[in-house]
Motif scaffolding. Structure first.
Motif, PDB file in Angstrom:
ATOM      1  N   PRO A  98       0.819  -1.212   0.000  1.00  0.00           N
ATOM      2  CA  PRO A  98       0.000   0.000   0.000  1.00  0.00           C
ATOM      3  C   PRO A  98       0.854   1.264   0.000  1.00  0.00           C
ATOM      4  O   PRO A  98       1.904   1.327   0.626  1.00  0.00           O
ATOM      5  CB  PRO A  98      -0.799  -0.116   1.309  1.00  0.00           C
ATOM      6  CG  PRO A  98      -0.824  -1.574   1.601  1.00  0.00           C
ATOM      7  CD  PRO A  98       0.480  -2.113   1.105  1.00  0.00           C
ATOM      8  N   SER A  99       0.388   2.269  -0.740  1.00  0.00           N
ATOM      9  CA  SER A  99       0.970   3.614  -0.817  1.00  0.00           C
ATOM     10  C   SER A  99       2.266   3.675  -1.613  1.00  0.00           C
ATOM     11  O   SER A  99       2.902   4.712  -1.667  1.00  0.00           O
ATOM     12  CB  SER A  99       1.213   4.220   0.571  1.00  0.00           C
ATOM     13  OG  SER A  99       2.382   3.707   1.158  1.00  0.00           O
ATOM     14  N   ILE A 193       3.555   6.775   7.819  1.00  0.00           N
ATOM     15  CA  ILE A 193       2.959   8.110   7.900  1.00  0.00           C
ATOM     16  C   ILE A 193       1.876   8.231   6.850  1.00  0.00           C
ATOM     17  O   ILE A 193       1.990   7.698   5.742  1.00  0.00           O
ATOM     18  CB  ILE A 193       4.037   9.203   7.681  1.00  0.00           C
ATOM     19  CG1 ILE A 193       3.433  10.600   7.848  1.00  0.00           C
ATOM     20  CG2 ILE A 193       4.708   9.048   6.325  1.00  0.00           C
ATOM     21  CD1 ILE A 193       4.465  11.705   7.786  1.00  0.00           C
ATOM     22  N   GLU A 194       0.782   8.898   7.194  1.00  0.00           N
ATOM     23  CA  GLU A 194      -0.298   9.131   6.248  1.00  0.00           C
ATOM     24  C   GLU A 194       0.036  10.370   5.423  1.00  0.00           C
ATOM     25  O   GLU A 194       0.389  11.412   5.973  1.00  0.00           O
ATOM     26  CB  GLU A 194      -1.629   9.322   6.972  1.00  0.00           C
ATOM     27  CG  GLU A 194      -2.139   8.073   7.675  1.00  0.00           C
ATOM     28  CD  GLU A 194      -2.435   6.925   6.727  1.00  0.00           C
ATOM     29  OE1 GLU A 194      -2.863   7.214   5.590  1.00  0.00           O
ATOM     30  OE2 GLU A 194      -2.227   5.769   7.106  1.00  0.00           O
ATOM     31  N   ILE A 195      -0.105  10.249   4.117  1.00  0.00           N
ATOM     32  CA  ILE A 195       0.228  11.383   3.255  1.00  0.00           C
ATOM     33  C   ILE A 195      -0.927  11.802   2.364  1.00  0.00           C
ATOM     34  O   ILE A 195      -0.758  12.511   1.393  1.00  0.00           O
ATOM     35  CB  ILE A 195       1.445  11.057   2.387  1.00  0.00           C
ATOM     36  CG1 ILE A 195       1.257   9.689   1.763  1.00  0.00           C
ATOM     37  CG2 ILE A 195       2.711  11.067   3.199  1.00  0.00           C
ATOM     38  CD1 ILE A 195       1.731   9.581   0.398  1.00  0.00           C
ATOM     39  N   GLY A 196      -2.128  11.312   2.663  1.00  0.00           N
ATOM     40  CA  GLY A 196      -3.293  11.769   1.912  1.00  0.00           C
ATOM     41  C   GLY A 196      -3.742  10.839   0.807  1.00  0.00           C
ATOM     42  O   GLY A 196      -4.806  11.034   0.247  1.00  0.00           O
ATOM     43  N   ASN A 197      -2.973   9.814   0.457  1.00  0.00           N
ATOM     44  CA  ASN A 197      -3.388   8.872  -0.573  1.00  0.00           C
ATOM     45  C   ASN A 197      -4.332   7.838   0.026  1.00  0.00           C
ATOM     46  O   ASN A 197      -4.109   7.325   1.100  1.00  0.00           O
ATOM     47  CB  ASN A 197      -2.180   8.145  -1.177  1.00  0.00           C
ATOM     48  CG  ASN A 197      -1.536   8.938  -2.270  1.00  0.00           C
ATOM     49  OD1 ASN A 197      -1.671  10.155  -2.325  1.00  0.00           O
ATOM     50  ND2 ASN A 197      -0.810   8.259  -3.139  1.00  0.00           N
ATOM     51  N   SER A 270       8.360  17.127  -0.738  1.00  0.00           N
ATOM     52  CA  SER A 270       7.810  16.290   0.318  1.00  0.00           C
ATOM     53  C   SER A 270       7.879  16.982   1.673  1.00  0.00           C
ATOM     54  O   SER A 270       8.771  17.775   1.942  1.00  0.00           O
ATOM     55  CB  SER A 270       8.578  14.968   0.379  1.00  0.00           C
ATOM     56  OG  SER A 270       8.137  14.191   1.461  1.00  0.00           O
ATOM     57  N   THR A 271       6.901  16.663   2.519  1.00  0.00           N
ATOM     58  CA  THR A 271       6.879  17.184   3.890  1.00  0.00           C
ATOM     59  C   THR A 271       7.110  16.062   4.909  1.00  0.00           C
ATOM     60  O   THR A 271       6.802  16.223   6.086  1.00  0.00           O
ATOM     61  CB  THR A 271       5.533  17.867   4.187  1.00  0.00           C
ATOM     62  OG1 THR A 271       4.467  16.931   3.967  1.00  0.00           O
ATOM     63  CG2 THR A 271       5.332  19.083   3.283  1.00  0.00           C
ATOM     64  N   ILE A 272       7.638  14.929   4.462  1.00  0.00           N
ATOM     65  CA  ILE A 272       7.910  13.825   5.381  1.00  0.00           C
ATOM     66  C   ILE A 272       8.981  14.253   6.378  1.00  0.00           C
ATOM     67  O   ILE A 272      10.070  14.669   5.984  1.00  0.00           O
ATOM     68  CB  ILE A 272       8.389  12.581   4.609  1.00  0.00           C
ATOM     69  CG1 ILE A 272       7.302  12.100   3.639  1.00  0.00           C
ATOM     70  CG2 ILE A 272       8.766  11.464   5.575  1.00  0.00           C
ATOM     71  CD1 ILE A 272       7.745  10.959   2.756  1.00  0.00           C
ATOM     72  N   PRO A 273       8.717  14.162   7.681  1.00  0.00           N
ATOM     73  CA  PRO A 273       9.689  14.595   8.680  1.00  0.00           C
ATOM     74  C   PRO A 273      10.996  13.802   8.578  1.00  0.00           C
ATOM     75  O   PRO A 273      10.987  12.581   8.484  1.00  0.00           O
ATOM     76  CB  PRO A 273       8.980  14.294  10.014  1.00  0.00           C
ATOM     77  CG  PRO A 273       7.534  14.220   9.677  1.00  0.00           C
ATOM     78  CD  PRO A 273       7.459  13.680   8.283  1.00  0.00           C
ATOM     79  N   GLY A 274      12.103  14.531   8.586  1.00  0.00           N
ATOM     80  CA  GLY A 274      13.408  13.888   8.595  1.00  0.00           C
ATOM     81  C   GLY A 274      13.867  13.324   7.273  1.00  0.00           C
ATOM     82  O   GLY A 274      14.918  12.659   7.215  1.00  0.00           O
ATOM     83  N   LEU A 275      13.137  13.570   6.170  1.00  0.00           N
ATOM     84  CA  LEU A 275      13.474  12.953   4.886  1.00  0.00           C
ATOM     85  C   LEU A 275      14.876  13.330   4.412  1.00  0.00           C
ATOM     86  O   LEU A 275      15.647  12.469   3.972  1.00  0.00           O
ATOM     87  CB  LEU A 275      12.436  13.335   3.823  1.00  0.00           C
ATOM     88  CG  LEU A 275      12.714  12.812   2.409  1.00  0.00           C
ATOM     89  CD1 LEU A 275      12.773  11.288   2.404  1.00  0.00           C
ATOM     90  CD2 LEU A 275      11.650  13.314   1.433  1.00  0.00           C
ATOM     91  N   LYS A 296       5.594   8.229  -0.440  1.00  0.00           N
ATOM     92  CA  LYS A 296       6.357   8.077   0.809  1.00  0.00           C
ATOM     93  C   LYS A 296       7.327   6.897   0.742  1.00  0.00           C
ATOM     94  O   LYS A 296       7.596   6.239   1.759  1.00  0.00           O
ATOM     95  CB  LYS A 296       5.420   7.928   2.002  1.00  0.00           C
ATOM     96  CG  LYS A 296       4.493   6.717   1.948  1.00  0.00           C
ATOM     97  CD  LYS A 296       3.801   6.549   3.291  1.00  0.00           C
ATOM     98  CE  LYS A 296       3.002   5.261   3.331  1.00  0.00           C
ATOM     99  NZ  LYS A 296       2.484   4.975   4.675  1.00  0.00           N
ATOM    100  N   VAL A 297       7.852   6.612  -0.415  1.00  0.00           N
ATOM    101  CA  VAL A 297       8.811   5.517  -0.576  1.00  0.00           C
ATOM    102  C   VAL A 297      10.148   6.086  -1.013  1.00  0.00           C
ATOM    103  O   VAL A 297      10.242   6.757  -2.040  1.00  0.00           O
ATOM    104  CB  VAL A 297       8.321   4.480  -1.600  1.00  0.00           C
ATOM    105  CG1 VAL A 297       9.355   3.373  -1.761  1.00  0.00           C
ATOM    106  CG2 VAL A 297       6.993   3.895  -1.167  1.00  0.00           C
ATOM    107  N   ILE A 298      11.180   5.825  -0.214  1.00  0.00           N
ATOM    108  CA  ILE A 298      12.527   6.308  -0.520  1.00  0.00           C
ATOM    109  C   ILE A 298      13.343   5.119  -1.003  1.00  0.00           C
ATOM    110  O   ILE A 298      13.288   4.037  -0.404  1.00  0.00           O
ATOM    111  CB  ILE A 298      13.188   6.937   0.723  1.00  0.00           C
ATOM    112  CG1 ILE A 298      12.299   8.053   1.286  1.00  0.00           C
ATOM    113  CG2 ILE A 298      14.554   7.508   0.371  1.00  0.00           C
ATOM    114  CD1 ILE A 298      11.401   7.626   2.400  1.00  0.00           C
TER     115      ILE A 298
END
Length: 346
Positions: A98-99, A193-197, A270-275, A296-298
């Motif tokens: 998922p995501s 983390i939820e990112i709206g998708n 992106s607004t992912i914390p600590g990315l 949200k996949v690095i």
């Protein structure tokens, strides 16, 4: 003459793909081995009208707006084979977690063309299968703004390895030969983390999927240079006839580009914390490159599986320490060199 079906059912697999792997004005894609791809089962079905196909089920998790094109792809292969007296049913199994936004629709189509072809004796070449997937239906290209990119991903999922996309109009590609004595590993890190998708539940019905707005995604057509996943990726042109274009990775290229991390962050928005810290840690640990490839996949890249596991652990730890205690998971998959293939026959 119309070929007879050799099997009653065929199951196939096609790998997921990542785009924008290398630098430059040409798009370079690669295929990823392992379970992060799509499985398709194709059956002879007397309840389906001859010369046509139907999607029986979609198992797994399909993203919002996911509209499978497997039916039109299967029927294109059937027309190319001259199949008029048999109907087919298709069952799709989504293999992406998922995501994750690494291309999956193209993986489904690649698995379909291989399975349908095998069902009737494998008479079409790889080149013909690619044509079936890419030129399945002219109306599709006009309706789907993402279709040009899906073309490139479909070719990559079908062929495996690295593929360079020269142009979409007309469609021009080049498979790239990566050294056979070297391995390449991709570290996927997914923060919790939820990112709206939003995503569909398992066993999504076709009726539900067709209600989704397939035009919610912005066009993703390739428009020249972007921040690459692997800045040290290099293509070497061969002049001798019959030789494929080769590629390699220059390991120190990341350190030569002080703006690499900044460019990647700017592009991702992106607004992912600590990315940024997580990506920096991957590079400090020796990754050839690191980039956000989905919401949200690095993904980071290395040439050693043990180093890949360690890089993944360090990235997960960096999320905990610099992302406000954000939990994450990591997995390592190698470069897929095979592409779409048959898994089983009955």
């Amino acid at each position: 003459m119309e070929p007879e079906p050799i099997f009653s059912s065929v199951k196939s697999f096609a790998p997921a793909t990542i785009a924008n792997v290398g630098p430059g004005s040409k798009q370079i894609n690669c295929a990823i081995d392992g379970s992060i791809g799509d499985y398709v089962s194709v059956h002879i079905d007397p309840h389906v009208s001859p010369g046509t196909s139907a999607i029986a089920a979609i198992n797994g998790v399909a993203p919002k707006g996911y509209y499978p094109t497997a039916k039109s792809v299967a029927e294109k292969v059937m027309r190319m084979l001259g199949i008029e007296s048999a109907g087919l049913s298709l069952s799709i199994e989504k293999g992406l977690p998922p995501s994750w936004s690494i291309e999956s629709k193209a993986s489904t189509d690649a698995a379909v063309v291989v399975a349908v072809n095998e069902l009737f004796g494998g008479k079409l070449s790889v080149s013909e299968l690619i044509q079936a997937g890419v030129y399945r239906d002219g109306s599709m290209e006009k309706e789907d703004p993402n279709y040009p990119v899906i073309k490139g991903n479909l070719v990559t999922a079908t062929m495996g390895g690295f593929v360079m996309i020269h142009d979409y109009q007309p469609f021009e590609i080049n498979p790239l030969e990566f050294p056979a004595d070297k391995e390449l590993f991709f570290i996927f890190v997914n923060p919790e983390i939820e990112i709206g998708n939003s995503y569909r539940p398992e066993m999504a019905s076709m009726k539900e999927i067709q209600k989704s707005d397939a035009k919610t995604k912005p066009p993703t057509e390739y428009h020249g240079q972007r921040a690459p996943l692997i800045p040290g990726f290099e293509v070497m042109r061969e002049t001798a006839e019959g030789k494929a274009m080769r590629c390699r990775i220059i390991k120190n290229r990341v350190s030569d580009d002080d703006d690499y991390l900044e460019k990647s962050m700017e592009e991702s928005k992106s607004t992912i914390p600590g990315l940024a810290k997580v990506m920096k840690v991957a590079l400090e640990e020796g990754a050839f490159g690191c980039k956000l490839v989905g919401p949200k996949v690095i993904v980071a890249v290395t040439d050693d599986i043990e180093k890949g596991k360690e890089i993944g652990n360090q990235m997960v730890e960096a999320f905990l320490n610099h992302g406000g205690g954000l939990k994450a998971s990591a997995m390592v998959h190698k470069l897929d060199r095979v592409g779409a293939r048959v898994i089983s026959r009955e």
